[in-house]
Design a protein around this motif. Sequence first.
Motif, short mmCIF file in Angstrom:
data_model
loop_
_atom_site.label_atom_id
_atom_site.label_comp_id
_atom_site.label_asym_id
_atom_site.label_seq_id
_atom_site.Cartn_x
_atom_site.Cartn_y
_atom_site.Cartn_z
N PHE A 131 -2.65 38.41 88.18
CA PHE A 131 -2.91 39.84 88.30
C PHE A 131 -1.70 40.59 88.86
CE2 PHE A 131 -4.58 43.54 90.56
CZ PHE A 131 -5.43 44.10 89.61
N LYS A 132 -1.13 40.11 89.95
CA LYS A 132 -0.04 40.82 90.61
C LYS A 132 1.22 40.87 89.75
CE LYS A 132 -1.57 39.84 95.35
NZ LYS A 132 -1.20 39.22 96.64
N ASN A 133 1.58 39.75 89.15
CA ASN A 133 2.81 39.72 88.35
C ASN A 133 2.70 40.61 87.11
OD1 ASN A 133 4.85 37.82 89.56
ND2 ASN A 133 3.07 36.48 89.55
N THR A 134 1.53 40.59 86.46
CA THR A 134 1.36 41.39 85.25
C THR A 134 1.42 42.88 85.57
OG1 THR A 134 -0.02 39.66 84.27
CG2 THR A 134 -0.16 41.86 83.30
N LEU A 135 0.67 43.31 86.60
CA LEU A 135 0.73 44.72 86.99
C LEU A 135 2.11 45.08 87.53
CD1 LEU A 135 -2.70 45.50 88.70
CD2 LEU A 135 -1.93 46.07 86.41
N GLY A 136 2.75 44.14 88.23
CA GLY A 136 4.09 44.40 88.74
C GLY A 136 5.09 44.68 87.63
N LEU A 153 4.75 51.69 74.84
CA LEU A 153 5.18 50.51 74.11
C LEU A 153 5.96 49.52 74.99
CD1 LEU A 153 4.99 49.29 71.29
CD2 LEU A 153 7.18 50.34 70.77
N PRO A 154 7.04 49.93 75.67
CA PRO A 154 7.76 48.96 76.50
C PRO A 154 6.94 48.45 77.69
CG PRO A 154 8.65 51.16 76.79
CD PRO A 154 7.74 51.22 75.62
N ILE A 155 6.08 49.30 78.26
CA ILE A 155 5.25 48.83 79.37
C ILE A 155 4.29 47.75 78.90
CG2 ILE A 155 3.48 49.50 81.04
CD1 ILE A 155 4.74 52.27 81.13
N SER A 156 3.66 47.98 77.73
CA SER A 156 2.75 46.98 77.18
C SER A 156 3.48 45.68 76.84
CB SER A 156 2.05 47.54 75.93
OG SER A 156 1.14 46.61 75.40
N LEU A 157 4.69 45.80 76.31
CA LEU A 157 5.48 44.62 75.98
C LEU A 157 5.82 43.82 77.24
CD1 LEU A 157 7.05 42.92 73.92
CD2 LEU A 157 8.99 44.49 74.23
N ALA A 158 6.29 44.50 78.27
CA ALA A 158 6.66 43.81 79.51
C ALA A 158 5.45 43.14 80.16
CB ALA A 158 7.30 44.80 80.48
N ALA A 159 4.32 43.85 80.19
CA ALA A 159 3.12 43.29 80.80
C ALA A 159 2.60 42.10 79.99
CB ALA A 159 2.04 44.36 80.92
N SER A 160 2.68 42.18 78.66
CA SER A 160 2.19 41.08 77.81
C SER A 160 3.05 39.84 77.96
CB SER A 160 2.16 41.54 76.35
OG SER A 160 1.29 42.63 76.16
N LYS A 165 3.59 34.45 80.35
CA LYS A 165 4.39 33.55 81.18
C LYS A 165 3.55 32.93 82.30
CE LYS A 165 8.54 33.48 84.07
NZ LYS A 165 9.67 34.28 84.62
N HIS A 166 2.61 33.68 82.83
CA HIS A 166 1.80 33.22 83.96
C HIS A 166 0.38 32.86 83.53
CE1 HIS A 166 4.76 34.34 87.08
NE2 HIS A 166 5.04 35.36 86.30
N ARG A 167 0.20 32.52 82.26
CA ARG A 167 -1.14 32.15 81.78
C ARG A 167 -1.60 30.85 82.43
NH1 ARG A 167 2.70 30.64 78.30
NH2 ARG A 167 2.57 28.60 77.28
N ARG A 168 -2.89 30.73 82.63
CA ARG A 168 -3.46 29.52 83.22
C ARG A 168 -4.94 29.46 82.85
NH1 ARG A 168 -3.05 33.02 87.80
NH2 ARG A 168 -5.11 33.52 88.67
N TYR A 169 -5.53 28.28 83.08
CA TYR A 169 -6.96 28.15 82.87
C TYR A 169 -7.71 28.73 84.06
CZ TYR A 169 -6.15 25.06 78.91
OH TYR A 169 -5.76 24.55 77.70
N LYS A 170 -8.89 29.25 83.79
CA LYS A 170 -9.70 29.81 84.86
C LYS A 170 -10.18 28.72 85.79
CE LYS A 170 -11.40 33.83 82.27
NZ LYS A 170 -12.57 34.47 81.64
N ALA A 171 -10.32 29.07 87.04
CA ALA A 171 -10.83 28.13 88.03
C ALA A 171 -12.33 27.94 87.84
CB ALA A 171 -10.54 28.63 89.44
N SER A 172 -12.88 26.95 88.50
CA SER A 172 -14.31 26.71 88.43
C SER A 172 -15.07 27.92 88.95
CB SER A 172 -14.68 25.47 89.25
OG SER A 172 -14.00 24.33 88.78
N PHE A 173 -16.20 28.17 88.39
CA PHE A 173 -16.97 29.34 88.77
C PHE A 173 -18.44 28.98 88.87
CE2 PHE A 173 -17.22 28.99 84.26
CZ PHE A 173 -18.46 29.47 83.91
#
Length: 345
Positions: A131-136, A153-160, A165-173
């Motif tokens: 969350f923090k890195n994407t919004l950052g 356009l560039p904001i969406s590109l940078a956030a995507s 880059k920081h994708r991961r599997y969700k934790a147990s819920f």
Amino acid sequence: MAKGLLLTYALWAVGGPAGLHHLYLGRDSHALLWMLTLGGGGVGWLWEFWKLPSFVAQANRAQGQRQSSGRRTPPLSLIRFAAQMIVGIYFGLVALISFSFMANFYIVGLPLAIGLGVLLVAAVGNQTSDFKNTLGAAFLTSPLFYGRPIAILPISLAASITAQKHRRYKASFGSETLSVRLYRLGLAYLAFTGPLAYSALCNTAATLSYVAETLDSFLSWFSFFPLLGRLMESVLLLPYRVWRLLVGDPGFSSTYFQEWEKLYEFVRSFQDEKRQLAYQALGLSEGATNEEVHRRYRELVKIWHPDHNRHQTEEAQRHFLEIQAAYEVLSQPRKPRGSSRLALS
């Protein structure tokens, strides 16, 4: 309770564009995404027909378990990346229509909206992102294009890129009750649609005018990339084409140029009406020169400035704001009728 494939297909057919099948399978992020985009403009909903068995299999895994196939990082998905870009742009356009009047909108509101759109796609299924890195990334990119709609356009590109880059599997819920899930989805849906509905219903002319100007500026950028521009035209024209098909317009099969021409002329009628009202507010005849507009504006500002009318402050404030708004409308250069057929016609 195990999820049934037959019931999933039934919900997909009946309420797929509203995300009913995803709600049934516990895929709340996917359900919200479909609610806000009407099933990805219908394309994503149809494409899911072949994906439903895998969705059901994933939902039927043991509670609190996430399959990671022995990997800490999910595989890179170009489809997910493209969806993040598109939804980020979509959220940015909605924010421009709904919140552009706010102070520091291009610094706070726009990157926040785009970042949340990207994160919503990143959270679909069993994946998520930081969350923090994407919004950052969105907030750091925003000042570089301050005040320009093309910043979407560039904001969406940078956030995507950051979200991937920081994708991961969700934790147990843990499991949640349906009422809690619906409450959360309802709040998110209202937060997205409420300001947009207010702008469309309470300030229709200004909203349509701003939509036209934003699309004009946005699509002009794609003049350097004709194929990508044509694709964006198809996406943006889809709701308009569906509407024409529903009302039985015999010209449904007309060319891109004719479609943009009709849509532009429809919006242009609102813009013309707004300019007429602005002339009336300044007490000028239609077609007055820029010098006449500026001179009349300065005269009226001196007359109705609240500091000069302390005995009638409320009336002076109302007239002063009307004069300011009218001057802003008339001070903007008016585009010739042939120039804004959204650049790509």
